[in-house]
Design a protein around this motif. Sequence first.
Motif, mmCIF file in Angstrom:
data_model
loop_
_atom_site.group_PDB
_atom_site.id
_atom_site.type_symbol
_atom_site.label_atom_id
_atom_site.label_comp_id
_atom_site.label_asym_id
_atom_site.label_seq_id
_atom_site.Cartn_x
_atom_site.Cartn_y
_atom_site.Cartn_z
ATOM 1 N N ARG A 70 -29.599 40.185 -13.353
ATOM 2 C CA ARG A 70 -29.957 41.498 -14.120
ATOM 3 C C ARG A 70 -31.575 41.694 -14.001
ATOM 4 N NH1 ARG A 70 -27.698 39.914 -18.907
ATOM 5 N NH2 ARG A 70 -29.408 39.427 -20.166
ATOM 6 N N ASP A 71 -32.047 42.761 -13.344
ATOM 7 C CA ASP A 71 -33.522 42.860 -13.314
ATOM 8 C C ASP A 71 -33.552 44.617 -13.017
ATOM 9 O OD1 ASP A 71 -36.110 43.394 -12.926
ATOM 10 O OD2 ASP A 71 -36.380 41.397 -12.140
ATOM 11 N N ARG A 73 -35.702 46.470 -12.196
ATOM 12 C CA ARG A 73 -36.932 46.501 -11.388
ATOM 13 C C ARG A 73 -36.164 46.445 -9.884
ATOM 14 N NH1 ARG A 73 -41.178 42.517 -12.964
ATOM 15 N NH2 ARG A 73 -39.181 41.209 -13.161
ATOM 16 N N GLY A 130 -33.505 37.731 -5.480
ATOM 17 C CA GLY A 130 -33.974 38.691 -6.647
ATOM 18 C C GLY A 130 -35.048 39.589 -6.186
ATOM 19 N N LEU A 131 -35.988 39.932 -7.271
ATOM 20 C CA LEU A 131 -37.233 40.800 -7.185
ATOM 21 C C LEU A 131 -38.178 39.926 -6.169
ATOM 22 C CD1 LEU A 131 -38.343 43.468 -8.088
ATOM 23 C CD2 LEU A 131 -39.451 42.193 -9.780
ATOM 24 N N ALA A 149 -30.074 35.127 -13.888
ATOM 25 C CA ALA A 149 -31.574 34.885 -13.628
ATOM 26 C C ALA A 149 -31.521 34.285 -12.244
ATOM 27 C CB ALA A 149 -32.413 34.525 -14.599
ATOM 28 N N THR A 196 -35.356 41.023 -19.985
ATOM 29 C CA THR A 196 -34.760 41.351 -18.907
ATOM 30 C C THR A 196 -34.936 42.956 -18.584
ATOM 31 O OG1 THR A 196 -32.391 41.605 -19.426
ATOM 32 C CG2 THR A 196 -33.242 39.471 -18.747
#
Length: 259
Positions: A70-71, A73, A130-131, A149, A196
């Motif tokens: 959950r992000d 960006r 992830g990012l 995460a 988040t």
Amino acid sequence: MCLIAFDHRPGSACPLRLVANRDEFHARPAAPLAAWRDAPGIVGGRDLEAGGTWLAVHHRGRFAAVTNVRDPRLKLPAGAPSRGSLVREALECDDLPAWLDRLASGEARHYAGFNLVAGDGERLWHLHRGLDGIALKVVPPGLHGLSNASLNTPWPKLIAARQGLATSLRHGRWPRDALSVMGDPRPADDDQLPETGVGLELERRLSSPFILGQDYGTRAMTWLGWHADGHIEIGERRFGPEGVALGETQLRWELEARS
């Protein structure tokens, strides 16, 4: 899957015990825990929209589960395949470590953000996309938790799920106590909420182990016991809008002998 707690004890009488909640829109069609007719050996629930799954096992001795990251960006790649397909591929690929290495070397970028946990009863891996990039690690023995995460990120519901599993195992009340914690709908206090990027109201709603909602919420609760003597026990409770119970399935079988 949006919340997983597991005890990884290679070399013990029960090398893997796990509890997990799948959170999803209630309108998204899904099939309950069962053997897949079109994929001999796979047992798991199934997403009927994209064809994949959130958690499944294979009779030859494989396990895999996936959660979203959950992000806001993290942008969705054009034409991204369903993350649920990763679980099936992990179960069916000929060489699990080599397949994971290929994902970690760049192929994981084709997917939206995810966490994948996969193993063979002795070794367990965690792959994070992830990012900040892609990371593949061997999971060390012990109690772990995973949400949206990365591995063991200390969100309140992850800490609660991990503690619930620990209590369940310590007092010989597996899986009862662990499932009780996974069914807790109480949100975390505001001062404990992660940030988040989805806003305070949604952070509150998503902070409980068990999410209640008319449109979105916890759809399935799964528990898994992998025994060194060659048998697996798996169960699933299913829920509708506002947490209404829809049914339960429990299965047990012997793993195929390894060549």
